[in-house]
Design an enzyme around this catalytic site. Sequence first.
Site, PDB file in Angstrom:
ATOM      1  N   ASP A   1      34.210 131.642  -9.075  1.00  0.00           N
ATOM      2  CA  ASP A   1      33.049 132.327  -8.511  1.00  0.00           C
ATOM      3  C   ASP A   1      33.454 133.650  -7.874  1.00  0.00           C
ATOM      4  O   ASP A   1      34.476 133.725  -7.177  1.00  0.00           O
ATOM      5  CB  ASP A   1      32.484 131.454  -7.372  1.00  0.00           C
ATOM      6  CG  ASP A   1      31.026 131.116  -7.568  1.00  0.00           C
ATOM      7  OD1 ASP A   1      30.364 131.758  -8.402  1.00  0.00           O
ATOM      8  OD2 ASP A   1      30.558 130.192  -6.887  1.00  0.00           O
TER       9      ASP A   1
ATOM     10  N   ASP B   1      32.214 128.896  -5.008  1.00  0.00           N
ATOM     11  CA  ASP B   1      32.291 129.299  -3.603  1.00  0.00           C
ATOM     12  C   ASP B   1      31.667 128.233  -2.695  1.00  0.00           C
ATOM     13  O   ASP B   1      31.666 128.377  -1.469  1.00  0.00           O
ATOM     14  CB  ASP B   1      31.682 130.687  -3.370  1.00  0.00           C
ATOM     15  CG  ASP B   1      30.197 130.753  -3.674  1.00  0.00           C
ATOM     16  OD1 ASP B   1      29.631 129.753  -4.164  1.00  0.00           O
ATOM     17  OD2 ASP B   1      29.590 131.817  -3.408  1.00  0.00           O
TER      18      ASP B   1
ATOM     19  N   LYS C   1      32.044 133.946 -12.487  1.00  0.00           N
ATOM     20  CA  LYS C   1      30.603 133.731 -12.366  1.00  0.00           C
ATOM     21  C   LYS C   1      30.071 134.581 -11.218  1.00  0.00           C
ATOM     22  O   LYS C   1      30.748 134.728 -10.199  1.00  0.00           O
ATOM     23  CB  LYS C   1      30.296 132.251 -12.079  1.00  0.00           C
ATOM     24  CG  LYS C   1      28.801 131.998 -11.898  1.00  0.00           C
ATOM     25  CD  LYS C   1      28.481 130.546 -11.677  1.00  0.00           C
ATOM     26  CE  LYS C   1      28.633 130.088 -10.246  1.00  0.00           C
ATOM     27  NZ  LYS C   1      27.842 130.855  -9.261  1.00  0.00           N
TER      28      LYS C   1
ATOM     29  N   GLU D   1      20.117 127.460 -11.448  1.00  0.00           N
ATOM     30  CA  GLU D   1      20.144 126.542 -10.293  1.00  0.00           C
ATOM     31  C   GLU D   1      18.739 126.367  -9.716  1.00  0.00           C
ATOM     32  O   GLU D   1      18.065 127.359  -9.386  1.00  0.00           O
ATOM     33  CB  GLU D   1      21.097 127.086  -9.214  1.00  0.00           C
ATOM     34  CG  GLU D   1      21.120 126.200  -7.977  1.00  0.00           C
ATOM     35  CD  GLU D   1      22.288 126.478  -7.032  1.00  0.00           C
ATOM     36  OE1 GLU D   1      23.095 127.378  -7.319  1.00  0.00           O
ATOM     37  OE2 GLU D   1      22.375 125.774  -6.011  1.00  0.00           O
TER      38      GLU D   1
HETATM   39  O1  KIV Z   1      29.732 127.250  -5.951  1.00  0.00           O
HETATM   40  C1  KIV Z   1      29.149 126.325  -6.510  1.00  0.00           C
HETATM   41  O2  KIV Z   1      29.514 125.154  -6.384  1.00  0.00           O
HETATM   42  C2  KIV Z   1      28.008 126.643  -7.362  1.00  0.00           C
HETATM   43  C3  KIV Z   1      27.098 125.534  -7.791  1.00  0.00           C
HETATM   44  C4  KIV Z   1      25.882 126.058  -8.416  1.00  0.00           C
HETATM   45  C5  KIV Z   1      27.720 124.550  -8.705  1.00  0.00           C
HETATM   46  O3  KIV Z   1      27.815 127.760  -7.699  1.00  0.00           O
END
Ligand code: KIV
Length: 280
Positions: free
Chosen positions: A93, A54, A122, A191
């Site tokens: 995501d 995202d 994710k 992260e």
């Molecule tokens: O959306 C994203 O780029 C992430 C980063 C932690 C890679 O979640």
Amino acid sequence: MPSYGSDNSKQAITINSLKKMKQAGEKFVVLTVYDASFAAVLENAGVEVLFTGDSLGMVIQGHETTVPVTVDHMVYHTSLVSRARQQALVMSDMPFMSFSDPLRALDNATRLMQEGGAHIVKLEGGGDVVQVVEKLAKHGVPVCGHLGLQPQSVHKLGGYRVQGREKEAAQTMIDEAKAMQDAGADLLLLECVPASLAKTITETLSIPTIGIGAGRDCDAQVLVLYDVLGISLGLRPKFSKDFMADLKGETNEISVEAAIRAYVQAVKQKQFPAEQHIFE
Ligand code: KIV
């Protein structure tokens, strides 16, 4: 023009192959990507997981945070990446509030997989999302958890900061990581956490960890593509590296693919992250 479509001579990357890489102590490489052309370049460069993050809200759409990103945006960009994907695993995501309860999460993960072509979703969150992970896993949806800095909560956190520095917060993160694994998560992204904490979590879990600003002991690394290419808007975070700039001093081959290949090699050879990219 990159060529799209499956090359059957190579084996597809699966969650099981990533787990085997962890067991063998072999690092794998994750990079964000939001369209078909870049997806093809990333695969040619050896990236194992194509991650439609995202972060597209910031690097593609120009927002200040990831909060405005919707499920429709994620489905659209994930579908572009999936169209070009050959063997890599496609991760997508779940955006802000799209997994606020287990049923909502199930509906939105279904869209990311059926319309977007994602192999795994994710989602950000700790103890609060364990039930969601459990529900998705029970229905056959592979899940990557996300602990440490959770950018979707930036307004609550008051900024982007390293997480888990205090003893109690570190123990909570270890407990949450175990709870995620027990709930059925297949991967865990960490992260902006101290390197020593990420190492403990990686050694405690049997599922692979993916680090970003989490030291060099995670089983994999992820970066935002536009940081790797040195074209991100605004400040580049401490943990990222502009691999394109590096090429300029070192080689005659300056191309997007060469920069991504340099990132892949640096992760595989445990040269990235280096000392200056790590929090302690
Ligand atoms: O959306 C994203 O780029 C992430 C980063 C932690 C890679 O979640």
